[in-house]
Design an enzyme around this catalytic site. Sequence first.
Site, PDB file in Angstrom:
ATOM      1  N   HIS A   1      -6.048 -20.509 -20.455  1.00  0.00           N
ATOM      2  CA  HIS A   1      -5.915 -19.393 -19.517  1.00  0.00           C
ATOM      3  C   HIS A   1      -5.948 -18.036 -20.218  1.00  0.00           C
ATOM      4  CE1 HIS A   1      -1.459 -19.595 -20.390  1.00  0.00           C
ATOM      5  NE2 HIS A   1      -1.577 -18.288 -20.267  1.00  0.00           N
TER       6      HIS A   1
ATOM      7  N   SER B   1       1.593 -16.441 -24.691  1.00  0.00           N
ATOM      8  CA  SER B   1       0.761 -17.601 -24.377  1.00  0.00           C
ATOM      9  C   SER B   1      -0.232 -17.870 -25.497  1.00  0.00           C
ATOM     10  CB  SER B   1      -0.003 -17.380 -23.069  1.00  0.00           C
ATOM     11  OG  SER B   1       0.878 -17.381 -21.980  1.00  0.00           O
TER      12      SER B   1
ATOM     13  N   ASP C   1      -4.628 -27.048 -20.797  1.00  0.00           N
ATOM     14  CA  ASP C   1      -4.585 -25.604 -21.029  1.00  0.00           C
ATOM     15  C   ASP C   1      -4.721 -25.271 -22.510  1.00  0.00           C
ATOM     16  OD1 ASP C   1      -4.542 -22.959 -20.323  1.00  0.00           O
ATOM     17  OD2 ASP C   1      -2.372 -22.829 -20.083  1.00  0.00           O
TER      18      ASP C   1
END
Length: 464
Positions: free
Chosen positions: A118, A222, A148
Amino acid sequence: MKKLFTLLAVSALGGAMALGVYTQFEHKIENSSPDISKTPFLQAVNYNPVSNGGTNIDFTTAAEKTLNAVVHVKNTTMSTGYTSFEDLFFGRPQSRPQIGTGSGVIISSDGYIITNNHVIEGAQSIEVTTNDNKIFSAELVGTDPLTDIALLKIEADEELSYTTFGDSNATKVGEWVLAVGNPFNLTSTVTAGIISAKSRDLSGRNTQSFIQTDAAVNPGNSGGALVNIHGDLIGINTAISSQTGSYIGYSFAVPSNIARKVVSDIMEFGDVQNGILGVIGKELNSKSSEALGIDETEGFYVSDVQKNSGAENSGIQQGDIIKSINGVKISKFSDLSGFLKTKSPDDVVEVTLKRDDETKVVNVILEKLTTINVPIIGVLKEMSPSELKSRKSDYGLILEELSIENKEEWIADGVEEGSLVIAINDIKVNSISDAKKALSEYSNRVLRLTVIKNNGEKMAYRFR
């Protein structure tokens, strides 16, 4: 005077003994730290988690090993829209760049970087900044939206600092960890916490198996590193649990064993090769166990065994309760799914199960995953060349099971199980990897489907 001399002698002797014990203890700790400098980057480092608790743990070594291996990732996408009333009135849409940021972890000296899917999804250009402020253009090697995880590559004139994978299966709840990343564009940020839980599934669909920690993770973290106190990579920070968008207590990371498997498959095959056990069932708890009439409240209950699967060939039966695989305890479904994500087709696993109050151990050969669930229509399965030939098609996935939510609508339009899905989002599909690629084009959404019905009619469907 004599008593004073005796007291001083005893004190000196005690101090010498304490110093000797401390020296031996310090020596043992130094020798217990693994030498990760010689470990290939896709091999896991084996270690024994520190279990002596307390707060006087030195995090500096782990931070020093990790900081230079964590990078800032910037992705640029071009969006088209109207920036003023005049542009809207005269129909003059303008293109402008949109910037997204996150973190990444260098996992090899020649520039391979692991991050979240992402973080770079939809990017038209990717830029990586290392901890010493050097900027590189990055190439996207491959992605796996399901876990992911994405793999990037940069070209540098010199060998880069990198971190080494640890064994996430060996981590324990309560173990100290560090989260390293770039929250809010603040580079080289380190936060500490403990592992709060393992095998967390946030989706409710039994598709995830996160490590949960209370180390502070915020937007920008992230794709960053979750490391143990030795500096070994045990997870890729991915998500936070928050109603505000910022950290309020818990964060979640993809376990390193899963991330390493995904990266290895992308390098070797271009996509992820998942191994399946060949069982269908559910996790046990007091309520489900009572309904089944059994005493066990932990484990995976086998309600069905797929024909010609590794599970059937090994003798696993309906009603068996899987308790562990390769020594990894299976308490819930996410334990099982998380473990299988670290394995490949043709791998042999040792399954410990309970049957009629007896413990049995069987070896199972895992098989390649040949199905994918596309929620809007259902479960699609790969077909053999002979099966496709009988359907007079060169490509396509067979609709094995219709989606429960939309079943009535599909049947009303003549689409039933056995129909052939030949394109998703205008991309021809002939394999699970084709379907994953087609779904990733629009963030796992289906906008268009092309279906050949059982009566031979070909239809194209569009969705909003």
